[in-house]
Design an enzyme around this catalytic site. Structure first.
Site, PDB file in Angstrom:
ATOM      1  N   LYS A  33     -19.333  20.431 -19.941  1.00 42.44           N
ATOM      2  CA  LYS A  33     -19.201  20.782 -21.353  1.00 42.44           C
ATOM      3  C   LYS A  33     -19.844  22.139 -21.637  1.00 42.44           C
ATOM      4  O   LYS A  33     -19.239  23.005 -22.266  1.00 42.44           O
ATOM      5  CB  LYS A  33     -19.859  19.684 -22.198  1.00 42.44           C
ATOM      6  N   ARG A 103     -25.717  16.757 -27.292  1.00 39.04           N
ATOM      7  CA  ARG A 103     -24.824  15.974 -26.421  1.00 39.04           C
ATOM      8  C   ARG A 103     -25.214  16.160 -24.961  1.00 39.04           C
ATOM      9  O   ARG A 103     -25.683  17.229 -24.576  1.00 39.04           O
ATOM     10  CB  ARG A 103     -23.381  16.457 -26.564  1.00 39.04           C
ATOM     11  N   GLY A 112     -19.015   8.013 -22.061  1.00 39.83           N
ATOM     12  CA  GLY A 112     -19.800   6.866 -22.507  1.00 39.83           C
ATOM     13  C   GLY A 112     -21.205   6.820 -21.945  1.00 39.83           C
ATOM     14  O   GLY A 112     -21.937   5.878 -22.192  1.00 39.83           O
ATOM     15  N   MET A 114     -23.765   8.809 -22.653  1.00 39.04           N
ATOM     16  CA  MET A 114     -24.638   8.846 -23.819  1.00 39.04           C
ATOM     17  C   MET A 114     -23.823   9.221 -25.032  1.00 39.04           C
ATOM     18  O   MET A 114     -22.943  10.065 -24.960  1.00 39.04           O
ATOM     19  CB  MET A 114     -25.717   9.889 -23.641  1.00 39.04           C
ATOM     20  N   ARG A 359     -11.883  20.575 -21.696  1.00 36.80           N
ATOM     21  CA  ARG A 359     -12.127  20.210 -20.298  1.00 36.80           C
ATOM     22  C   ARG A 359     -10.791  19.792 -19.701  1.00 36.80           C
ATOM     23  O   ARG A 359      -9.846  19.491 -20.444  1.00 36.80           O
ATOM     24  CB  ARG A 359     -13.130  19.066 -20.197  1.00 36.80           C
ATOM     25  N   HIS A 475     -13.249  -0.011 -25.277  1.00 33.30           N
ATOM     26  CA  HIS A 475     -13.934   0.081 -23.984  1.00 33.30           C
ATOM     27  C   HIS A 475     -13.048  -0.446 -22.863  1.00 33.30           C
ATOM     28  O   HIS A 475     -12.858   0.198 -21.834  1.00 33.30           O
ATOM     29  CB  HIS A 475     -15.241  -0.715 -24.050  1.00 33.30           C
ATOM     30  N   ARG A 581      -1.818  -6.620  14.652  1.00 35.41           N
ATOM     31  CA  ARG A 581      -2.808  -7.616  15.107  1.00 35.41           C
ATOM     32  C   ARG A 581      -2.045  -8.858  15.518  1.00 35.41           C
ATOM     33  O   ARG A 581      -1.590  -9.621  14.663  1.00 35.41           O
ATOM     34  CB  ARG A 581      -3.777  -7.961  13.981  1.00 35.41           C
ATOM     35  N   ARG A 637      -1.856  -4.652  19.441  1.00 36.97           N
ATOM     36  CA  ARG A 637      -3.147  -5.050  19.957  1.00 36.97           C
ATOM     37  C   ARG A 637      -3.043  -6.452  20.528  1.00 36.97           C
ATOM     38  O   ARG A 637      -2.612  -7.382  19.851  1.00 36.97           O
ATOM     39  CB  ARG A 637      -4.180  -5.028  18.844  1.00 36.97           C
ATOM     40  N   GLU A 765     -14.487   0.056  19.698  1.00 40.66           N
ATOM     41  CA  GLU A 765     -15.121  -0.733  18.644  1.00 40.66           C
ATOM     42  C   GLU A 765     -16.582  -1.025  18.924  1.00 40.66           C
ATOM     43  O   GLU A 765     -17.219  -1.770  18.190  1.00 40.66           O
ATOM     44  CB  GLU A 765     -14.400  -2.085  18.495  1.00 40.66           C
ATOM     45  N   SER A 784      -7.984   3.928  19.854  1.00 42.17           N
ATOM     46  CA  SER A 784      -7.858   3.733  18.420  1.00 42.17           C
ATOM     47  C   SER A 784      -9.201   3.216  17.943  1.00 42.17           C
ATOM     48  O   SER A 784      -9.669   2.167  18.401  1.00 42.17           O
ATOM     49  CB  SER A 784      -6.750   2.721  18.133  1.00 42.17           C
ATOM     50  N   GLY A 786     -11.598   1.272  16.105  1.00 38.02           N
ATOM     51  CA  GLY A 786     -11.634   0.071  15.268  1.00 38.02           C
ATOM     52  C   GLY A 786     -12.946   0.105  14.512  1.00 38.02           C
ATOM     53  O   GLY A 786     -13.938  -0.490  14.914  1.00 38.02           O
ATOM     54  N   THR A 787     -12.928   0.840  13.404  1.00 34.51           N
ATOM     55  CA  THR A 787     -14.203   1.130  12.733  1.00 34.51           C
ATOM     56  C   THR A 787     -14.768  -0.065  11.967  1.00 34.51           C
ATOM     57  O   THR A 787     -15.908  -0.007  11.532  1.00 34.51           O
ATOM     58  CB  THR A 787     -14.043   2.346  11.803  1.00 34.51           C
ATOM     59  N   CYS A 851      -7.976   2.828  13.085  1.00 31.17           N
ATOM     60  CA  CYS A 851      -7.205   1.747  12.484  1.00 31.17           C
ATOM     61  C   CYS A 851      -8.061   0.751  11.718  1.00 31.17           C
ATOM     62  O   CYS A 851      -7.577  -0.259  11.225  1.00 31.17           O
ATOM     63  CB  CYS A 851      -6.371   1.020  13.532  1.00 31.17           C
ATOM     64  N   TYR A 871      -4.125  10.628  14.353  1.00 30.37           N
ATOM     65  CA  TYR A 871      -3.536   9.882  13.238  1.00 30.37           C
ATOM     66  C   TYR A 871      -4.545   8.944  12.602  1.00 30.37           C
ATOM     67  O   TYR A 871      -5.601   8.649  13.184  1.00 30.37           O
ATOM     68  CB  TYR A 871      -2.312   9.077  13.703  1.00 30.37           C
TER      69      TYR A 871
HETATM   70  C1  PEP Z   1     -11.534  -2.991  13.638  1.00 23.78           C
HETATM   71  O1  PEP Z   1     -12.404  -3.642  14.199  1.00 23.78           O
HETATM   72  O2  PEP Z   1     -11.749  -1.942  13.034  1.00 23.78           O
HETATM   73  C2  PEP Z   1     -10.144  -3.449  13.640  1.00 23.78           C
HETATM   74  C3  PEP Z   1      -9.199  -2.722  13.078  1.00 23.78           C
HETATM   75  O3  PEP Z   1      -9.891  -4.667  14.174  1.00 23.78           O
HETATM   76  P1  PEP Z   1     -10.131  -6.039  13.410  1.00 23.78           P
HETATM   77  O4  PEP Z   1     -10.398  -5.702  11.976  1.00 23.78           O
HETATM   78  O5  PEP Z   1      -8.922  -6.830  13.610  1.00 23.78           O
HETATM   79  O6  PEP Z   1     -11.324  -6.580  14.126  1.00 23.78           O
HETATM   80 MG    MG Z   2     -11.877  -5.164  15.629  1.00 24.55          MG
END
Ligand code: PEP
Ligand code: MG
Length: 898
Positions: A33, A103, A112, A114, A359, A475, A581, A637, A765, A784, A786-787, A851, A871
């Site tokens: 602002k 303000r 919202g 303040m 803004r 709201h 899967r 997989r 993983e 890949s 597997g986070t 993935c 990817y």
């Molecule tokens: C992972 O572990 O990130 C994964 C994609 O496999 P899953 O979720 O099936 O364990």
């Molecule tokens: Mg996994």
């Protein structure tokens, strides 16, 4: 630091009178602002003079036990003097008082956080001065009572109901219903009672000293930065606490000084649809809060809008034609100057126009797309800028189903179409229940009389929101639109009985847990589940996606195992399947029996019998998937079952598995007990199953390659399956799996007499897999990440149980975000970086993807771009989000290099 390089920190920046100390580029220091008020002043637009106390002052305040910087008082006094000179009025002068508004204004807009304090500087003396100056005693006392109410609420933390009750008593006594019927003397009496009430509550008089009022308001703005609403809003929108807020103090102009005065809000384009037409509302003879409060019905700005709405009250164009012409020119100048749709607040005081704010306007996803595409087509911005203008996660609003027009709608109530999209879920009546039963647990619709900021978490956890009261700017409506949740507001036919936990509408009664559907685009509430249709991704959406695809480097795939998901994924532009899967293909009731037989068989022969039943089903699944994907890569997989999810638990289930497999039920029961694991997530999972019982993976590899041969033989594009082994930790494991895979694949290829290209790779993983990625790369052609599991195993936090304590970590600031939602770039990210480097060192062309759930999270996608993955893969509905996020990440990386 040597004295000559030390620069004095400046805490206050002035604006007004055609000049300013700051400009629009100084948002970090002056808040959005403040920076824009400065910019508008410099552009020569009519901005009431004022000054901005910087965000750094707020940061200093919190860093120094809530003490202001020593120089602040002096700088404020100097800035106030300048405002006095420019306005010809003096702060606190009973004869000629300067009044100001105060303000908040953070770097990012936080609606919202303040409320505003207007008319600050009024007291028992200056109110008389204002009365004389304005020639209107009634106006002066009306302004004073507004000030007392606002200040008491915002600064002194007193409930506004107290003031409303007092006003109601006066109205009753005078036998009037509308505020306008109160005379100057009446307002004076109200003021007296307001002050008495404040003193009664606080044990001290309402502050009369304008300086004390000003500093009270400044500290209230700083305090508002740390209130619960602000904290939650920041967390939801990733705004760091360390930014702080600025404070804007600005000389008052009055829209309530008669018929040639007015106040209003405008958007340079329609914020719901993006249509390129001035949009907004205004009120003659009113102050800012009257427009939002809904006490009077605001009027249209333009004649055409008024006619379309079938309104009688004149538009601004008709009521104040000269000011309107000037206003229109200012508005156009602002949009061209900022190169974006603007959200503007203005006031007209006795025929003179003043700009109070501009803004970049908040907008729905639909409007964001249209505005971005239109601005690029108008040549105001480039296509790349257009790509950067749309928040990827906002696309979610457009990617959800809407109600099939052909379906039967049993309407139980109608309200306002407050936020677009449709949703079905179980009724819950409290935000707490929504939090418990909603989110990832289930689909709920939050039904409330009205919502308040305390409900925000419950609203976030609900699929949709219905309120019995409240308008389009209530709201519920505002917050739901921001969150992309469908919302019907003001559905007055709904009567909620909190005591019985029921709601009644059109003669019917619904209990908590009953299913309803809401259509936020029409404002309808329907009973039960209603057929939905998938969104169409054409028009501006398609155009922007095409521009995004033109700049992105990362490929985008989908996690999908069913024909429906794969088809949706392709419609959304997926360039392959990044994770199929296979265990999800086994949950089907017609299959689970065979799977249980396989798991529970006590020898290889028994397993092979069960596997023989599964093989054709698996093959058919893959034939279907390959067919849909038409030659695009499909990563399959191999079985990664948390075993407990497949085991029969009830006596009944055990008996039926026994009957099907010919095993003794008692023996089977013992086998279930044998297979029981203390910690199934770290047990016989992933490739450990394939190593222990190779025949399972052999069957799957066979099914994959046979399916690929079948599709290729049918003359369709030859699939290139990517066979993926989960939860691999050691090079030796990978080698074992590689040999197994190649042996079976070669065998099938030989049997079928058809060459099939395929890749063998692994999911990464486990931290060990990252550290020893070079070993894995010897036999893996792709990784890949597997986070989901990698986050679980890196932190040692169970992904299934983290919900119970993560909030405490987030509340305490230990985690900024849930690491299962947005990648922990420092820790898990570092492991990914190491794995990518070490993998590439051994196999330079190793294909790298992600993935886990993070594959659809824009911040995590930006990280994937920075480490050069090939990817990302995410759920089908997130594919467009990922495409846009990947494009923005690519542009972001390029900018970094500049
Ligand atoms: C992972 O572990 O990130 C994964 C994609 O496999 P899953 O979720 O099936 O364990
Ligand atoms: Mg996994």
């Amino acid at each position: 630091m040597p004295a000559e390089t030390m620069t004095k920190t400046r805490w206050v920046y002035a604006f007004g009178g055609g000049r300013a100390d700051g400009d629009a580029s100084m948002k970090n220091l002056l808040g959005g602002k403040g920076a824009n008020l400065a910019e508008m002043s410099s552009l020569g637009l009519p901005v009431p003079p004022g000054f901005t106390i910087t965000t750094e002052a707020c940061v200093h305040y919190y860093g120094n036990e809530k003490r202001y910087p020593a120089e602040l008082e002096g700088e404020v006094a100097t800035a106030l003097k300048i405002v006095e000179q420019q306005t010809g009025k003096t702060f606190g002068d009973p004869a000629n008082p300067l009044l100001v508004s105060v303000r908040s204004g953070a770097r990012a807009s936080m609606p919202g956080m303040m409320d505003t304090v207007l008319n600050l500087g009024l007291n028992d003396q200056t109110v008389e001065g204002l009365a004389k100056l304005a020639g209107d005693r009634r106006f002066a006392f009306d302004s004073y009572r507004r000030f007392i109410q606002m200040y008491s609420n915002v600064v002194l933390d007193l409930d506004h109901h107290m003031f409303e009750e007092i006003l109601d008593e006066h109205k009753e006594r005078l036998d009037v219903t509308v505020d306008t019927a109160l005379s100057a003397d009446d307002w004076e009496a109200v003021v007296r009672d307001y002050k008495k009430a404040v003193e009664g509550e606080l044990g001290q008089a309402f502050p009369q000293d304008p300086q004390a009022q000003l500093w009270g308001a400044v500290s209230a703005v700083f305090a508002s930065w740390m209130n619960d609403r602000a904290k939650f809003y920041r967390r939801m929108h990733d705004i760091p606490e360390s930014w702080g807020t600025a404070v804007n103090v600005q000389s008052m102009v009055f829209g309530n000084m008669g018929e040639t005065s007015a106040t209003g809000v405008a958007f340079t384009r329609n914020p719901s649809t993006g249509e390129n037409r001035l949009y907004g509302e205004f009120l003659i003879n009113a102050q800012g809060e009257d427009v939002v409060a809904g006490i009077r019905t605001p009027q249209a700005l333009t004649k055409i809008a008024r006619e379309e709405m079938g309104e009688k009250n004149p538009s601004m164009e008709e009521a104040l034609p000269d000011v309107f012409v000037q206003f229109k020119a200012v508005v156009e100048k602002l949009e061209t100057h900022y190169r974006d749709m603007q959200d503007i607040e203005f006031t007209v005081e006795k025929g003179r126009l003043y700009m109070l704010q501009t803004r970049n306007g908040k907008r729905t996803a639909k409007a964001a797309l249209k505005v971005a595409v239109d601005l690029a087509s108008e040549g105001l911005i480039t296509r790349e800028e257009a790509v950067m203008r749309v928040e990827p996660s906002s696309l979610d609003q457009l990617l959800h189903p809407t109600i099939d027009p052909a379906s039967n709608r049993e309407v139980i109530a109608t309200g306002l179409p407050a936020s677009p999209g449709a949703a079905t879920g179980k009724i819950v009546f409290t935000a707490a229940d929504a939090e418990l039963q909603g989110g990832s647990v289930g689909a709920v619709i939050l039904v409330r009389e009205e919502t308040s900021p305390e409900d925000i978490r419950g609203m976030d956890a609900a699929r949709g929101i219905v309120t019995a009261r409240g308008g389009m700017t209530s709201h519920a409506a505002v917050v739901a639109r921001g969150m992309g949740r469908p919302c019907v507001s003001g559905a007055g036919e709904i009567h909620i009985d909190a005591k019985t936990g029921e709601m009644r509408a059109r003669g019917r009664t619904f209990k908590a847990g009953d299913i309803i559907t809401i259509d936020g685009s029409t404002g309808e509430v329907l009973t039960g589940d209603v057929k939905m249709i998938e969104p169409e991704l054409s028009g501006d959406f398609a155009t922007l996606m095409e521009w995004a695809d033109g700049v992105r480097r990362l490929k985008v795939r989908a996690n999908a195992e069913t024909a429906v998901d794969a088809t949706t994924a392709r419609q959304f532009g997926a360039e392959g399947i990044g994770l199929c899967r296979t265990e999800h293909m086994f949950f089907d009731p017609t299959r689970i029996q065979a799977v249980r037989e396989m798991i529970l068989a006590d020898d290889e022969a028994g397993r092979r019998t069960a596997l023989a039943k599964i093989l054709p089903m698996q093959r058919d699944d893959f034939v279907e998937l390959f067919g849909i994907m038409e030659g695009l890569p499909v990563t399959i997989r191999l079985l990664d079952p948390p075993l407990h999810e497949f085991l029969p638990h009830t006596e009944e289930d055990i008996a039926s598995v026994a009957a099907a497999s010919g095993l003794d039920p008692e023996k089977l029961k013992r086998r279930v007990e044998d297979l029981h694991e203390v910690n199934p997530m770290l047990g016989l999972r992933g490739c450990r199953l394939g190593v222990s019982f190779p025949e399972i993976y052999e069957m799957q590899v066979r099914a994959i390659i046979e399916a690929a041969c079948e599709v290729a033989t049918a003359g369709r594009p030859a699939p290139i399956p990517e066979i993926m082994h989960p939860l691999v930790a050691k090079g030796e494991e990978m080698k074992f799996l590689r040999i197994l895979t190649d042996r079976v694949a070669r065998q099938v290829i030989a049997e079928k007499g058809r060459e099939i290209e395929y890749l063998v790779g692994t999911m990464v993983e486990l931290p060990r897999a990252c550290m020893r990625a070079g070993d894995l790369a010897e036999n893996a052609e792709f990784f890949s990440f597997g986070t989901n599991d990698l986050t679980q195993t890196t932190f040692g936090i169970s992904r299934d149980d983290s919900g119970r304590f993560l909030n405490a970590y987030i509340d305490k600031g230990i985690f900024e975000k849930d690491p299962f939602v947005s990648l922990d770039q420092e820790g898990v990210g570092d492991l990914i970086r190491v794995a990518a480097e070490r993998g590439r060192a051994v196999r330079p062309d190793v294909k790298l993807g992600i993935c886990g759930e993070h594959g659809g999270d824009p911040a995590s996608i930006a990280f994937c771009e920075s480490v050069g993955l090939d990817y990302v893969s995410c759920s089908a509905y997130r594919v467009p989000i990922a495409r846009l996020a990947a494009a923005q990440a690519a542009i972001g990386e390029r900018e970094k290099d500049r």
